[in-house]
Design an enzyme around this catalytic site. Structure first.
Site, mmCIF file in Angstrom:
data_model
loop_
_atom_site.group_PDB
_atom_site.id
_atom_site.type_symbol
_atom_site.label_atom_id
_atom_site.label_comp_id
_atom_site.label_asym_id
_atom_site.label_seq_id
_atom_site.Cartn_x
_atom_site.Cartn_y
_atom_site.Cartn_z
ATOM 1 C CB THR A 94 -1.253 -0.359 1.010
ATOM 2 O OG1 THR A 94 -1.224 -1.340 1.172
ATOM 3 C CG2 THR A 94 -1.635 1.053 1.882
ATOM 4 C CE LYS A 169 -4.918 -1.481 1.864
ATOM 5 N NZ LYS A 169 -5.579 -1.973 2.424
ATOM 6 C CE LYS A 244 1.587 2.892 3.927
ATOM 7 N NZ LYS A 244 2.180 1.159 3.266
HETATM 8 P P1 NAD Z 1 5.612 -5.318 7.283
HETATM 9 O O1 NAD Z 1 6.893 -4.278 7.972
HETATM 10 O O2 NAD Z 1 5.708 -6.413 8.081
HETATM 11 O O3 NAD Z 1 7.037 -6.370 6.722
HETATM 12 C C1 NAD Z 1 7.731 -5.359 4.882
HETATM 13 C C2 NAD Z 1 8.331 -5.886 4.955
HETATM 14 O O4 NAD Z 1 9.228 -6.052 4.435
HETATM 15 C C3 NAD Z 1 9.391 -6.694 5.913
HETATM 16 O O5 NAD Z 1 9.842 -7.564 6.816
HETATM 17 C C4 NAD Z 1 10.622 -5.785 6.130
HETATM 18 O O6 NAD Z 1 11.734 -6.330 6.456
HETATM 19 C C5 NAD Z 1 10.909 -5.263 4.510
HETATM 20 N N1 NAD Z 1 11.669 -4.763 3.703
HETATM 21 C C6 NAD Z 1 12.107 -3.510 4.060
HETATM 22 N N2 NAD Z 1 12.490 -3.243 2.742
HETATM 23 C C7 NAD Z 1 12.731 -3.963 2.220
HETATM 24 C C8 NAD Z 1 14.201 -4.312 0.903
HETATM 25 N N3 NAD Z 1 14.629 -3.481 0.185
HETATM 26 N N4 NAD Z 1 14.090 -5.129 0.194
HETATM 27 C C9 NAD Z 1 13.661 -6.958 1.196
HETATM 28 N N5 NAD Z 1 12.997 -6.437 2.203
HETATM 29 C C10 NAD Z 1 12.306 -5.569 2.379
HETATM 30 O O7 NAD Z 1 4.460 -5.486 6.896
HETATM 31 P P2 NAD Z 1 3.396 -5.685 6.741
HETATM 32 O O8 NAD Z 1 2.735 -5.571 7.632
HETATM 33 O O9 NAD Z 1 3.147 -6.620 5.893
HETATM 34 O O10 NAD Z 1 2.630 -4.356 5.479
HETATM 35 C C11 NAD Z 1 3.446 -4.750 3.994
HETATM 36 C C12 NAD Z 1 2.475 -3.342 3.269
HETATM 37 O O11 NAD Z 1 1.307 -4.147 2.389
HETATM 38 C C13 NAD Z 1 2.672 -2.539 3.380
HETATM 39 O O12 NAD Z 1 2.464 -1.563 2.599
HETATM 40 C C14 NAD Z 1 1.520 -2.445 4.745
HETATM 41 O O13 NAD Z 1 0.533 -1.053 4.268
HETATM 42 C C15 NAD Z 1 0.007 -3.054 3.762
HETATM 43 N N6 NAD Z 1 -1.097 -3.825 4.740
HETATM 44 C C16 NAD Z 1 -0.908 -4.249 5.422
HETATM 45 C C17 NAD Z 1 -1.781 -4.704 6.262
HETATM 46 C C18 NAD Z 1 -1.615 -5.764 7.703
HETATM 47 O O14 NAD Z 1 -2.142 -5.688 7.987
HETATM 48 N N7 NAD Z 1 -0.699 -5.518 8.199
HETATM 49 C C19 NAD Z 1 -2.769 -5.013 5.359
HETATM 50 C C20 NAD Z 1 -3.285 -4.410 4.770
HETATM 51 C C21 NAD Z 1 -1.772 -3.694 3.523
#
Ligand code: NAD
Length: 299
Positions: A94, A169, A244
């Protein structure tokens, strides 16, 4: 079955990648954080040595990263130089609309097909393969993505050209943030006026005030046993993630001069909730903040 590189194996990415494997795809994943890699390995995901390694020799590259700056950095530095021509890039993160459009431009300039495909459904949807995907990009790329996305979700909506997935979204979560606040205000008001939460629920859930924030995610304990209100407001969907998304909606509205008064106000209210130390609580916990603020004003 496709060869897929998956970058970003966090709370969402890891179970999404695991579902691709369950559907028979060949997935190589990468994350910069060692404990995310360890958890992904346990979930059966083959670990690549770098993001570039995950992108080489595959037909599809999926990213699931925190913010637009991470997506652009990984696209520029690691992915486009290592992926073969015509690889399909699907960004499920997102992110802000401008970054989403920039990511498409980077991918297309390098000869890749590309989609923005953010999701709704949270960690539960990611785990159970019941996510909704909101897809932006060209028709041919969206058709190519369909069998991949359907292994991770139950509903795929092609919203239009590049960036329209992120637009959908932002709009959806702006509705959710504002409606949750309205529902919380109604439950606090009815408490003060002496109606039980169950009675209000029974009326609203079958009347014109009915919405997801009442029927699926009721912010008071009792009426909907599975809602975070019954579990100490443990997320679920963290208030910081809601904030966010409300900020992304505000930025998008500013880009086109759209009036989103309630959406902006919701962002201000969630900013106060996060500043009070509740960013990691479920976003429905905002009811406690609203209740406490009313008590302060009456005192
Ligand atoms: P998270 O922080 O658990 O996972 C993100 C991952 O990306 C982390 O493990 C981080 O180490 C990794 N990362 C960051 N930079 C990187 C790079 N350069 N190379 C490789 N890996 C890298 O976050 P999440 O909850 O999994 O969310 C991910 C996305 O999904 C976000 O944009 C969030 O807004 C969206 N989202 C989350 C939810 C939720 O409920 N958690 C729901 C819908 C959408």
């Amino acid at each position: 079955m496709a060869k897929i590189g998956f970058v970003g194996l966090g709370k969402m990415g890891s179970p999404m990648a695991a579902n691709l494997i369950r559907a028979g795809h060949d997935v190589r994943g990468f994350d910069v954080v060692p404990h995310a890699l360890a958890a992904a390995k346990q979930a059966g995901i083959t670990i690549a040595s770098s993001a570039g390694d995950a992108a080489s020799g595959v037909e599809v590259v999926i990213t699931m990263l925190p913010e637009g700056c991470h997506v652009l950095e990984v696209y520029r530095t690691n992915l486009v130089g290592n992926a073969g021509p015509g690889t399909l890039f699907i960004d499920c993160s997102t992110i802000d609309l401008k970054s989403a459009r920039d990511a498409h431009a980077i991918a297309q300039a390098a000869g890749m097909a590309s989609l923005d495909a953010p999701v709704s459904g949270g960690v539960v949807g990611a785990t159970n393969a019941t996510l909704t995907f909101m897809v932006g990009g060209e028709d041919a790329a969206a058709r190519r993505a369909e069998p991949i996305l359907s292994a991770m979700g139950k509903k795929i909506v092609h919203c239009g050209p590049a960036g329209t997935g992120q637009t959908a979204k932002a709009c959806n979560n702006m509705i959710l943030g504002a409606s949750m606040i309205a529902v919380c205000e109604a439950f606090v008001l009815s408490e003060r006026l002496g109606i039980s939460a169950q009675a209000l629920f029974d009326v609203v859930s079958t009347s014109s005030g009915q919405c997801w924030a009442v029927t699926t995610y009721c912010p008071v304990p009792g009426p909907v046993p599975s809602s975070p209100a019954n579990h100490g407001y443990k997320p679920g969907f963290a208030a910081s993630l809601m904030l966010k998304d409300l900020k992304l909606a505000r930025e998008a509205a500013e880009m086109v001069g759209a009036q989103t008064t309630l959406g902006r106000h919701a962002a201000d209210i969630y900013t106060g909730y996060e500043a009070a130390g509740f960013g990691a609580s479920d976003f429905s916990g905002i009811i406690n903040h609203i209740r406490a603020q009313g008590e302060t004003e009456c005192a």
